[in-house]
Design a protein around this motif. Structure first.
Motif, mmCIF file in Angstrom:
data_model
loop_
_atom_site.group_PDB
_atom_site.id
_atom_site.type_symbol
_atom_site.label_atom_id
_atom_site.label_comp_id
_atom_site.label_asym_id
_atom_site.label_seq_id
_atom_site.Cartn_x
_atom_site.Cartn_y
_atom_site.Cartn_z
ATOM 1 N N ASN A 19 0.805 -1.222 0.000
ATOM 2 C CA ASN A 19 0.000 0.000 0.000
ATOM 3 C C ASN A 19 0.839 1.274 0.000
ATOM 4 O O ASN A 19 0.319 2.342 -0.295
ATOM 5 C CB ASN A 19 -0.959 0.005 1.195
ATOM 6 C CG ASN A 19 -1.955 -1.123 1.089
ATOM 7 O OD1 ASN A 19 -2.390 -1.475 0.007
ATOM 8 N ND2 ASN A 19 -2.301 -1.708 2.220
ATOM 9 N N GLU A 20 2.129 1.181 0.312
ATOM 10 C CA GLU A 20 3.014 2.338 0.285
ATOM 11 C C GLU A 20 3.528 2.645 -1.119
ATOM 12 O O GLU A 20 4.102 3.703 -1.359
ATOM 13 C CB GLU A 20 4.214 2.120 1.208
ATOM 14 C CG GLU A 20 3.872 2.129 2.675
ATOM 15 C CD GLU A 20 5.120 1.974 3.544
ATOM 16 O OE1 GLU A 20 6.258 1.947 3.014
ATOM 17 O OE2 GLU A 20 4.945 1.862 4.765
ATOM 18 N N LEU A 21 3.335 1.723 -2.043
ATOM 19 C CA LEU A 21 3.826 1.897 -3.407
ATOM 20 C C LEU A 21 2.985 2.926 -4.162
ATOM 21 O O LEU A 21 1.810 3.123 -3.850
ATOM 22 C CB LEU A 21 3.759 0.565 -4.164
ATOM 23 C CG LEU A 21 4.626 -0.576 -3.640
ATOM 24 C CD1 LEU A 21 4.227 -1.879 -4.311
ATOM 25 C CD2 LEU A 21 6.088 -0.282 -3.885
ATOM 26 N N PRO A 22 3.550 3.546 -5.198
ATOM 27 C CA PRO A 22 2.741 4.399 -6.060
ATOM 28 C C PRO A 22 1.610 3.581 -6.693
ATOM 29 O O PRO A 22 1.756 2.369 -6.897
ATOM 30 C CB PRO A 22 3.735 4.868 -7.128
ATOM 31 C CG PRO A 22 5.084 4.671 -6.518
ATOM 32 C CD PRO A 22 4.952 3.515 -5.574
ATOM 33 N N LYS A 23 0.510 4.219 -7.020
ATOM 34 C CA LYS A 23 -0.676 3.515 -7.524
ATOM 35 C C LYS A 23 -0.387 2.663 -8.764
ATOM 36 O O LYS A 23 -0.893 1.555 -8.889
ATOM 37 C CB LYS A 23 -1.802 4.495 -7.806
ATOM 38 C CG LYS A 23 -2.420 5.058 -6.543
ATOM 39 C CD LYS A 23 -3.800 5.642 -6.815
ATOM 40 C CE LYS A 23 -4.400 6.256 -5.579
ATOM 41 N NZ LYS A 23 -4.669 5.354 -4.508
ATOM 42 N N ASP A 24 0.431 3.191 -9.690
ATOM 43 C CA ASP A 24 0.722 2.411 -10.893
ATOM 44 C C ASP A 24 1.501 1.138 -10.556
ATOM 45 O O ASP A 24 1.324 0.103 -11.201
ATOM 46 C CB ASP A 24 1.451 3.249 -11.941
ATOM 47 C CG ASP A 24 2.837 3.708 -11.503
ATOM 48 O OD1 ASP A 24 3.039 4.005 -10.311
ATOM 49 O OD2 ASP A 24 3.728 3.774 -12.377
ATOM 50 N N ILE A 25 2.324 1.195 -9.514
ATOM 51 C CA ILE A 25 3.093 0.013 -9.117
ATOM 52 C C ILE A 25 2.205 -0.964 -8.345
ATOM 53 O O ILE A 25 2.361 -2.182 -8.479
ATOM 54 C CB ILE A 25 4.339 0.401 -8.295
ATOM 55 C CG1 ILE A 25 5.220 1.370 -9.093
ATOM 56 C CG2 ILE A 25 5.131 -0.834 -7.889
ATOM 57 C CD1 ILE A 25 5.670 0.850 -10.454
ATOM 58 N N ILE A 26 1.261 -0.443 -7.569
ATOM 59 C CA ILE A 26 0.295 -1.336 -6.911
ATOM 60 C C ILE A 26 -0.440 -2.137 -7.973
ATOM 61 O O ILE A 26 -0.587 -3.361 -7.863
ATOM 62 C CB ILE A 26 -0.694 -0.544 -6.020
ATOM 63 C CG1 ILE A 26 0.032 0.039 -4.803
ATOM 64 C CG2 ILE A 26 -1.860 -1.430 -5.577
ATOM 65 C CD1 ILE A 26 -0.812 0.986 -3.962
ATOM 66 N N ASN A 27 -0.887 -1.472 -9.031
ATOM 67 C CA ASN A 27 -1.584 -2.150 -10.129
ATOM 68 C C ASN A 27 -0.686 -3.195 -10.778
ATOM 69 O O ASN A 27 -1.120 -4.324 -11.046
ATOM 70 C CB ASN A 27 -2.058 -1.128 -11.170
ATOM 71 C CG ASN A 27 -2.746 -1.782 -12.341
ATOM 72 O OD1 ASN A 27 -3.687 -2.545 -12.173
ATOM 73 N ND2 ASN A 27 -2.272 -1.489 -13.535
ATOM 74 N N LEU A 28 0.575 -2.845 -11.006
ATOM 75 C CA LEU A 28 1.504 -3.786 -11.618
ATOM 76 C C LEU A 28 1.741 -4.983 -10.707
ATOM 77 O O LEU A 28 1.770 -6.131 -11.162
ATOM 78 C CB LEU A 28 2.823 -3.066 -11.927
ATOM 79 C CG LEU A 28 3.766 -3.746 -12.900
ATOM 80 C CD1 LEU A 28 3.142 -3.902 -14.277
ATOM 81 C CD2 LEU A 28 5.070 -2.963 -12.991
ATOM 82 N N MET A 29 1.876 -4.736 -9.399
ATOM 83 C CA MET A 29 2.075 -5.832 -8.451
ATOM 84 C C MET A 29 0.825 -6.713 -8.373
ATOM 85 O O MET A 29 0.931 -7.939 -8.267
ATOM 86 C CB MET A 29 2.455 -5.298 -7.073
ATOM 87 C CG MET A 29 2.917 -6.374 -6.111
ATOM 88 S SD MET A 29 4.393 -7.297 -6.637
ATOM 89 C CE MET A 29 5.687 -6.134 -6.242
ATOM 90 N N GLU A 30 -0.346 -6.115 -8.452
ATOM 91 C CA GLU A 30 -1.586 -6.909 -8.462
ATOM 92 C C GLU A 30 -1.625 -7.818 -9.679
ATOM 93 O O GLU A 30 -2.074 -8.961 -9.594
ATOM 94 C CB GLU A 30 -2.807 -5.996 -8.405
ATOM 95 C CG GLU A 30 -3.004 -5.357 -7.040
ATOM 96 C CD GLU A 30 -4.093 -4.290 -7.000
ATOM 97 O OE1 GLU A 30 -4.571 -3.841 -8.075
ATOM 98 O OE2 GLU A 30 -4.464 -3.888 -5.866
ATOM 99 N N ARG A 31 -1.127 -7.327 -10.805
ATOM 100 C CA ARG A 31 -1.056 -8.164 -12.010
ATOM 101 C C ARG A 31 -0.054 -9.309 -11.819
ATOM 102 O O ARG A 31 -0.275 -10.426 -12.281
ATOM 103 C CB ARG A 31 -0.675 -7.318 -13.227
ATOM 104 C CG ARG A 31 -1.715 -6.269 -13.623
ATOM 105 C CD ARG A 31 -2.928 -6.851 -14.347
ATOM 106 N NE ARG A 31 -2.615 -7.432 -15.610
ATOM 107 C CZ ARG A 31 -2.609 -6.792 -16.778
ATOM 108 N NH1 ARG A 31 -2.928 -5.517 -16.831
ATOM 109 N NH2 ARG A 31 -2.305 -7.429 -17.883
ATOM 110 N N ALA A 32 1.038 -9.029 -11.113
ATOM 111 C CA ALA A 32 2.014 -10.084 -10.814
ATOM 112 C C ALA A 32 1.400 -11.142 -9.900
ATOM 113 O O ALA A 32 1.623 -12.340 -10.088
ATOM 114 C CB ALA A 32 3.269 -9.485 -10.172
ATOM 115 N N VAL A 33 0.610 -10.707 -8.930
ATOM 116 C CA VAL A 33 -0.066 -11.646 -8.021
ATOM 117 C C VAL A 33 -1.073 -12.494 -8.798
ATOM 118 O O VAL A 33 -1.163 -13.716 -8.594
ATOM 119 C CB VAL A 33 -0.737 -10.900 -6.848
ATOM 120 C CG1 VAL A 33 -1.641 -11.823 -6.053
ATOM 121 C CG2 VAL A 33 0.325 -10.275 -5.943
#
Length: 160
Positions: free
Chosen positions: A17-31
């Motif tokens: 949750n501390e990541l920038p929003k675009d990186i949260i989205n990218l990490m969600e795609r990785a998950v």
């Protein structure tokens, strides 16, 4: 004799949750990719997602094989897919998430050595660093501004 000191600099976030929003989205795609991994032998599922400079997001996951060397890691699956389908696009960012059926993965899990070498090839090819974010199932997320932080003394075509 000369001594060489190598220093690695990573940024570490306490949670996704501390990541920038675009990186949260990218990490969600990785998950999402991690959850589709085929890892019946190691029980270690990994997913990777890449943001390309054309705006595309591609993902990959590990694919195991009873003949162990025939499998492929998530990071290489994703980066080779990007190279095959978007050969002119540069990889800007990579997110990686790993989990184990056998035990909790609460610390950031970086790419393996073979994947580091493959990522290095793409950094060199595109003459531009790739930001790499990596985590376990939950918990801290580490970020390297370039693969060079994870693989100093990279082997490249200049050695051939």
């Amino acid at each position: 004799m000369k001594e060489i000191k190598i220093e690695t600099v990573l940024q570490v976030y306490d949670t996704i949750n501390e990541l920038p929003k675009d990186i949260i989205n990218l990490m969600e795609r990785a998950v999402e990719a991690r959850n589709k991994a085929y890892a019946p032998y190691s029980k270690f599922n990994v997913g990777a997602a890449l943001l390309l400079n054309n705006g595309e997001i591609v993902s990959g996951n590990n694919q195991e094989n009873a003949s162990y060397p025939s499998g492929l890691c998530a990071e290489r699956t994703a980066i080779y897919y990007a190279g095959a389908n978007y050969p002119e696009a540069a990889v800007l960012k990579m997110a990686i998430s790993a989990t184990s059926i056998n035990k909790p993965t609460l610390e950031p899990i970086p790419p393996c050595g073979a994947c580091r070498q493959a990522i290095a090839e793409y950094e060199i090819k595109q003459n531009q660093p790739i930001e790499i974010y990596f985590m376990g199932e939950t918990g801290k997320v580490a970020m390297s501004k370039s693969l060079e932080n994870l693989l100093p003394f990279v082997f490249d075509k200049s050695a051939l």
